[in-house]
Design an enzyme around this catalytic site. Structure first.
Site, PDB file in Angstrom:
ATOM      1  N   GLU A  28      99.221  -6.973  48.999  1.00 35.70           N
ATOM      2  CA  GLU A  28      98.211  -5.935  49.207  1.00 35.70           C
ATOM      3  C   GLU A  28      98.313  -5.313  50.599  1.00 35.70           C
ATOM      4  O   GLU A  28      97.710  -4.259  50.856  1.00 35.70           O
ATOM      5  CB  GLU A  28      96.800  -6.493  48.975  1.00 35.70           C
ATOM      6  N   CYS A  74      97.876 -16.027  48.422  1.00 36.56           N
ATOM      7  CA  CYS A  74      97.626 -16.924  49.549  1.00 36.56           C
ATOM      8  C   CYS A  74      96.502 -17.920  49.211  1.00 36.56           C
ATOM      9  O   CYS A  74      96.713 -18.836  48.430  1.00 36.56           O
ATOM     10  CB  CYS A  74      97.333 -16.120  50.806  1.00 36.56           C
ATOM     11  N   HIS A  89     101.387 -11.625  51.121  1.00 39.30           N
ATOM     12  CA  HIS A  89     100.291 -10.710  50.799  1.00 39.30           C
ATOM     13  C   HIS A  89     100.790  -9.328  50.378  1.00 39.30           C
ATOM     14  O   HIS A  89     100.931  -8.429  51.223  1.00 39.30           O
ATOM     15  CB  HIS A  89      99.386 -10.550  52.028  1.00 39.30           C
TER      16      HIS A  89
END
Length: 232
Positions: free
Chosen positions: A196, A85, A194
């Site tokens: 994660e 991002c 994302h």
């Protein structure tokens, strides 16, 4: 294996990236934007957030942070680097990746679980996936529209450097539905979603199995761990 996660003023997802690294079996190393020391890490992550408040352009000021001198040098030597991002925006501003990111075409911030198609499994960050595999990764951005000249887009396509493409819906107006790209060498990857946030059951996207059970993002981190250990 030690993976550095760089914190910039305004980073929001640095701790999440560190946790993902740990769940993948590696040691996360917290690095500071004002340092010139990468502390001998084996890979780097530029996390999401709003570095420097997104002033000027998203990622533009962060790309000039002291540590980015070392990031650029290390990337050019082949060190694996992942930009997530805001980190993707930094990589384009630092000219480690081509193109740029602009305001979403609908003018609004968007947050959703996004289906992606994996287009390239030969990068340092995608070897655990299969070509054509569809994965669901959380997306949250206001300036995620990927742009580049037609010549650059054709080159990225022709060289197989489009790593991820949006499926079902294009959430931000990215040209050719591009969600992520890589460098020529394949060690540098940037994407807007994302990964994660999809690494641990109970905290990821919903799946048919159970709510919040999606862990498709873990493959990013296990990919770089296993590839680095094999090459070592």
């Amino acid at each position: 294996m030690r993976i550095g996660v760089i914190t910039f003023p305004g980073s929001l997802d640095d701790r999440d990236a560190q946790r993902a690294v740990r769940l993948a079996g590696a040691e996360p190393v917290a690095l500071w934007h004002g340092s010139h020391d990468l502390e001998g890490v084996d890979a780097l992550i530029l996390p999401g957030g709003f570095s420097y408040g997104d002033y000027l352009r998203c990622g533009a000021i962060a790309s000039l942070s002291p540590i980015m001198t070392e990031v650029v040098d290390a990337a050019n030597r082949g060190l694996p680097v992942l930009g997530i991002c805001n980190g993707f925006q930094m990589l384009t501003e630092a000219h480690l990746l081509e193109g740029g990111l602009i305001r979403n075409d609908h003018g609004s911030f968007i947050c959703r679980d996004q289906v992606l198609r994996v287009e390239n499994t030969s990068t340092d960050w995608t070897s655990e996936f299969e070509a054509g595999q569809q994965i669901t990764i959380p997306l949250k951005n206001g300036e995620g529209g990927f742009i580049a000249s037609e010549e650059t887009l054709d080159r990225l396509e022709g060289e197989g450097r489009v790593v991820f493409r949006y499926v079902d819906v294009n959430p931000n107006g990215s040209l050719r539905d591009i969600a992520g790209i890589s460098s020529e060498r394949g060690n540098v990857v940037g994407l807007m979603p994302h990964p994660e946030h999809a690494v641990e059951p109970g905290f990821g996207p919903d799946t048919a199995v159970a709510m919040r059970s999606g862990v498709d993002g873990l493959g990013f981190f296990t990919s770089v761990v296993r590839r680095t250990l094999v090459e070592a």
